[in-house]
Design an enzyme around this catalytic site. Structure first.
Site, PDB file in Angstrom:
ATOM      1  N   ARG A 108      54.111   8.754  -3.764  1.00  0.00           N
ATOM      2  CA  ARG A 108      55.443   8.178  -3.517  1.00  0.00           C
ATOM      3  C   ARG A 108      56.110   8.799  -2.301  1.00  0.00           C
ATOM      4  NH1 ARG A 108      57.484   8.432  -9.627  1.00  0.00           N
ATOM      5  NH2 ARG A 108      56.308   6.722 -10.529  1.00  0.00           N
ATOM      6  N   ARG A 167      61.694   6.223  -1.395  1.00  0.00           N
ATOM      7  CA  ARG A 167      62.417   6.962  -2.429  1.00  0.00           C
ATOM      8  C   ARG A 167      63.322   8.048  -1.898  1.00  0.00           C
ATOM      9  NH1 ARG A 167      60.389   6.134  -7.812  1.00  0.00           N
ATOM     10  NH2 ARG A 167      61.015   8.227  -8.383  1.00  0.00           N
ATOM     11  N   ARG A 169      65.257  -0.826   3.523  1.00  0.00           N
ATOM     12  CA  ARG A 169      64.963  -1.715   2.406  1.00  0.00           C
ATOM     13  C   ARG A 169      66.201  -2.134   1.619  1.00  0.00           C
ATOM     14  NH1 ARG A 169      62.700  -0.479  -2.900  1.00  0.00           N
ATOM     15  NH2 ARG A 169      64.164  -2.131  -3.384  1.00  0.00           N
ATOM     16  N   ASP A 190      52.854  -1.493  -4.902  1.00  0.00           N
ATOM     17  CA  ASP A 190      53.218  -1.176  -6.280  1.00  0.00           C
ATOM     18  C   ASP A 190      52.075  -1.591  -7.195  1.00  0.00           C
ATOM     19  OD1 ASP A 190      55.749  -0.433  -8.085  1.00  0.00           O
ATOM     20  OD2 ASP A 190      54.651  -2.047  -9.080  1.00  0.00           O
ATOM     21  N   TYR A 235      51.583  -2.837 -19.195  1.00  0.00           N
ATOM     22  CA  TYR A 235      52.781  -3.566 -18.771  1.00  0.00           C
ATOM     23  C   TYR A 235      52.771  -4.997 -19.303  1.00  0.00           C
ATOM     24  CZ  TYR A 235      54.276   0.127 -15.557  1.00  0.00           C
ATOM     25  OH  TYR A 235      54.719   1.307 -15.017  1.00  0.00           O
TER      26      TYR A 235
END
Length: 360
Positions: free
Chosen positions: A36, A40, A49, A85, A160
């Site tokens: 990551r 972030r 973004r 992702d 998920y």
């Protein structure tokens, strides 16, 4: 469907410390990158973004390339990881899924039946052309810095889809696994094809290594992992073996699964912060016939430590470097992803510190 060819020209990065360590060779310095790292914690990422939803950004070649480049410029890391992702290939295939702020991936219609499994759309390579275009841009911009592609492993994708989103206990997933094993394996086989297609598209576009994230595999016992998960991850790794690039496997809370994750086909095993690297190396070595495998590991600084004083951070970094010397190769990393509140300057200082340590 025609599979992307993996045998085309790939950049020659003979001086890359990351690739050398990932192959068990002697790098000129200990390589470091951060999970990551692309986004972030970076203010330039948040600015870039701010008007673009996460998944939309993953399908805009120029944007994903710029986000991927940001930590390379700022920190001087030894590898870039593609901005993407875990659920990108599902979205590309046509699954109604979105990333909800403060929650994570949320599936509009979770899998609840055999009909749902059979309605899961396959992924075709042309559905991720935008991602491949981003990779092509990056290969032209990165110079001698390797690019790591990635995908979510079949189990994490399944969790998920079955849970409908993030889950603490994965109860629906485990219930399906144990009550309808044939249906479970059918689902996992479909998802291994999704992950494989996504990785092969990235490899054909020029990535130099790949990482398969089985983020939630740590929720499983070793017995369940080997029976219900490992064959499908192995299918993914085997399906990209012809690319002859380093293959990294990582999961959270997987201390008891590390030998099995390597056996699935990983060249490099990512280790989270819950087990010391030298202990992980011992477990990996003990599970293999003598002389057949010298463990190569990646990790494993606790991301929360990045919020401590510099003295505390430095102490932990030096400890991990010392423990990593027991491996045939060590890629310094975190034990999971960068936390959003991390000071980017701390990451830069860690890179400088790791690079200053001698390779023994």
């Amino acid at each position: 469907m025609t599979e992307p060819a993996l045998a085309g020209a790939r950049r020659v990065l003979a001086e890359s410390p990351f690739l050398a360590a990932a192959r068990g060779e002697r790098p000129r310095h200990i390589p470091v990158w951060f999970m990551r790292q692309a986004g972030r914690s970076l203010p330039e990422y948040r600015e870039l973004r701010k008007d673009t939803p996460m998944l939309d950004a993953c399908f805009e070649p120029e944007l994903l390339a710029e986000i991927t480049m940001q930590p390379v410029r700022r920190h001087g890391v030894d590898a870039a990881i593609l901005f993407s992702d875990i659920v990108v290939p599902l979205k590309a295939a046509g699954v109604e899924i979105d990333i909800v702020a403060g929650t994570g991936p949320v599936v509009a219609s979770p899998i609840r039946s055999a009909a749902d499994v059979r309605a899961l759309p396959p992924l075709h390579a042309d559905q991720v052309d935008a991602v491949a275009a981003g990779v092509t841009l990056l290969v032209s911009q990165l110079g001698q810095t390797p690019l790591i592609g990635f995908a979510g492993a079949p189990f994490t994708l399944a969790s998920y889809l079955v849970e409908g989103g993030p889950s603490k206990h994965h109860e629906r997933t485990k219930a399906l696994m144990h009550s309808e094993p044939a249906l479970w394996h059918e689902l996992m086989d479909r998802l291994s094809d999704v992950a494989l297609t996504f990785l092969r598209a990235q490899l054909a576009a020029g990535v130099d290594a790949v990482q398969l994230f089985d983020s939630w595999a740590g929720a499983l016992s070793e017995r369940d992992y080997r029976e219900y998960v490992m064959p499908h991850s192995a299918k993914v790794f085997e399906g990209i073996a012809d690319a002859r690039v380093p293959r990294i496997h990582f999961g959270v809370g997987t201390s008891e699964l590390l030998p099995s994750m390597r056996e699935a086909g990983a060249d490099v095993v990512g280790v989270d912060w819950r087990v010391p690297l030298d202990v992980a190396v011992s477990r990996l070595a003990a599970a293999c016939p003598a002389g057949k495998y010298r463990p190569i590991v990646q990790g494993n600084l606790d991301p929360a430590v990045l919020l401590a004083s510099w003295d505390g951070v430095e102490r932990e970094v030096r400890r991990i470097i010392a423990e990593g010397r027991s491996a045939a190769g060590h890629v310094f990393n975190l034990g999971h992803g960068v936390l959003p509140e991390t000071d980017p300057d701390v990451l830069t200082r860690i890179v400088e510190l790791v690079h200053s340590e001698s390779v023994r």
